[in-house]
Design a protein around this motif. Structure first.
Motif, short mmCIF file in Angstrom:
data_model
loop_
_atom_site.label_atom_id
_atom_site.label_comp_id
_atom_site.label_asym_id
_atom_site.label_seq_id
_atom_site.Cartn_x
_atom_site.Cartn_y
_atom_site.Cartn_z
N SER A 6 0.83 -1.20 0.00
CA SER A 6 0.00 0.00 0.00
C SER A 6 0.87 1.25 0.00
CB SER A 6 -0.92 0.02 1.22
OG SER A 6 -0.19 0.29 2.40
N ALA A 7 0.32 2.32 -0.48
CA ALA A 7 1.05 3.59 -0.55
C ALA A 7 1.48 4.05 0.84
CB ALA A 7 0.19 4.65 -1.23
N LYS A 8 0.61 3.89 1.83
CA LYS A 8 0.96 4.33 3.19
C LYS A 8 2.09 3.49 3.78
CE LYS A 8 -3.24 6.64 4.57
NZ LYS A 8 -4.31 6.76 5.53
N TYR A 9 2.07 2.20 3.55
CA TYR A 9 3.15 1.37 4.09
C TYR A 9 4.47 1.69 3.39
CZ TYR A 9 5.54 -2.45 6.34
OH TYR A 9 6.42 -3.18 7.11
N GLN A 10 4.42 1.93 2.09
CA GLN A 10 5.62 2.30 1.36
C GLN A 10 6.17 3.64 1.87
OE1 GLN A 10 7.38 0.35 -0.86
NE2 GLN A 10 5.93 -1.17 -0.11
N ARG A 11 5.26 4.55 2.20
CA ARG A 11 5.67 5.84 2.78
C ARG A 11 6.35 5.61 4.13
NH1 ARG A 11 7.75 10.53 3.24
NH2 ARG A 11 6.69 12.05 4.53
#
Length: 75
Positions: A6-11
């Motif tokens: 997910s984008a948040k986990y990658q962030r």
């Protein structure tokens, strides 16, 4: 889609790497602080291994950042 991708986990992963580097810490130093092999740090930083919330707190402290402050940056 897996939450690891997910984008948040990658962030989150980017933030962990960014803070580690800003604090002039190598993966080897962080791993030693965690009592883990360097590959542990490499795997969570690359997203190959997922951190749970307790591990996130432990890693945050090892890279010298307040876990609550780091978490706030994700919101």
């Amino acid at each position: 889609m897996s939450s690891v991708h997910s984008a948040k986990y990658q962030r989150l992963l980017r933030l962990l790497v960014e803070v580690r580097k800003e604090n002039n810490l190598t993966q080897q130093v962080v791993a030693k602080r965690l009592g883990k092999p360097q590959s542990y740090v490499s795997k969570y930083e690359s997203g190959e291994r997922r951190l749970d919330v307790i591990e996130f707190i432990t890693v945050s402290r090892a890279i010298e950042v307040d876990p609550a402050e780091l978490f706030k940056q994700l919101l």
